[in-house]
Design an enzyme around this catalytic site. Structure first.
Site, mmCIF file in Angstrom:
data_model
loop_
_atom_site.group_PDB
_atom_site.id
_atom_site.type_symbol
_atom_site.label_atom_id
_atom_site.label_comp_id
_atom_site.label_asym_id
_atom_site.label_seq_id
_atom_site.Cartn_x
_atom_site.Cartn_y
_atom_site.Cartn_z
ATOM 1 N N GLY A 136 9.494 25.004 100.609
ATOM 2 C CA GLY A 136 8.391 24.698 99.696
ATOM 3 C C GLY A 136 7.801 25.988 99.149
ATOM 4 N N GLY B 13 5.035 26.102 96.725
ATOM 5 C CA GLY B 13 3.786 25.854 95.999
ATOM 6 C C GLY B 13 2.795 26.929 96.440
ATOM 7 C CB ALA B 14 -0.909 27.051 96.405
ATOM 8 C CG ASN C 267 -4.654 20.014 103.808
ATOM 9 O OD1 ASN C 267 -4.938 20.874 104.639
ATOM 10 N ND2 ASN C 267 -4.861 20.167 102.514
ATOM 11 C CE LYS D 190 -7.933 23.034 106.392
ATOM 12 N NZ LYS D 190 -6.680 22.943 105.789
ATOM 13 C CB SER E 156 -5.156 21.386 97.852
ATOM 14 O OG SER E 156 -5.783 20.676 98.894
#
Ligand code: PAF
Length: 295
Positions: A7, A9-10, A101, A180, A247
């Site tokens: 992955g 992405g960010a 997440n 979290k 996000s």
């Protein structure tokens, strides 16, 4: 250490950039084009610190990240099935770290053949600028916990760059993910609906009132979590990432799918199981689902 990152992405780019400073990193993005760009240009991390660029290798997935000493999975929770298919073909002794997440990925991890699985939570704010560039909008730490097995190589990861890109090993993965998820449930839907950066949830007194109301609802669901510690933790994340768009806000702006089910969906299921009402959170859930549907 040879580290493969699935992955780009960010979150993938942020970890690829920082870990690429100290380890041999290979990125596994979804497209050939991004792999070509990463091989050619490396990864640039920008933000509140001096920007830096590191060289990385890159191969388009589904090339198996087989020869790595650690594989980090950074794709969103709802995209995990593709990563799981790759992992099922990989040497099961290679440790795998999942950075998603929410709590929704735990049933999928149960099914994996891997002998060593870690889960982690990311406190950094990160925004993808382009295929090879990420902005770090706030510096936190990465919390890690073992989901299955053990791995002595963890020491090298923990010692990578404690002052600038810290990792912390925690004893209980469920509590770590729950804390979290709690923070994401408070920050992400509200910032997505209000279209504001994380910091404004604390500094605008009206937004702060709603933020507090969500906190009161959610903390009542988890008597095991300390009220004061959770408040300090969530407000601390907000302050550290005050310049960051969450996000979920980024996903809503892009018209992309959000992680609302993995985050607030989990809170609503917990409330239903415990026969408790969480009306403000339920309204936020509907609003984000509605925005997703419009897109
Ligand atoms: O999802 C996010 O955006 C991040 O987890 C966090 C830490 C809330 C920062 O924006």
């Amino acid at each position: 250490m040879k580290i493969g990152i699935i992955g780009a992405g960010a979150v993938g780019l942020l970890y690829g950039g920082w870990l690429g400073k100290f380890h041999e990193v290979t990125m596994f993005p979804r497209t050939k084009e991004q792999a070509r760009l990463l091989n050619e240009k490396g990864i640039t991390v920008k933000g509140g610190m001096s920007p830096f660029t590191v060289s990385v290798k890159a191969q388009e997935t589904p090339v198996s990240p087989g020869t790595q000493e650690l594989v980090i999975v950074t794709v969103k929770q709802y995209d995990l099935s593709g990563a799981a298919a790759i992992l099922k073909k990989m040497d099961t002794a290679i440790p795998v770290l999942f950075l998603q997440n929410g709590m929704g990925h735990l049933p999928l991890l149960e099914e994996l053949p891997q002998e060593r699985i870690l889960v982690g939570t990311v406190e950094h704010g990160a925004a993808r600028i382009d295929a090879v560039t990420v902005a770090q909008n706030g510096r936190g730490k990465t919390n890690l916990a073992f989901f299955r097995g053990n791995w002595e190589g963890i020491a090298a990861l923990l010692e990578t760059a404690p002052d600038v890109f810290p990792f912390r090993l925690l004893p209980d993965y469920e509590i770590m993910l729950l804390r979290k998820c709690f923070a994401n449930a408070m920050i992400n839907p509200l910032t997505a609906v209000l279209k504001v950066k994380n910091g404004l949830l604390l500094t605008n007194p009206h937004y702060a009132n709603v933020f507090r109301a969500v906190f009161e609802e959610l903390i009542a669901l988890f008597p095991k979590l300390s009220r004061q510690e959770m408040w300090e933790e969530v407000t601390g994340i907000c302050r550290n990432t005050k310049e960051n768009e969450s996000s979920m806000l980024k996903d809503v702006k892009k018209g992309a799918r959000t992680e609302i089910d993995a985050i607030l969906g989990f809170m609503l299921e917990t409330a239903a199981r415990k026969e408790k009402e969480i009306p403000v959170s339920a309204a936020l859930y509907e609003m984000v689902k509605g925005m997703e549907r419009r897109n």
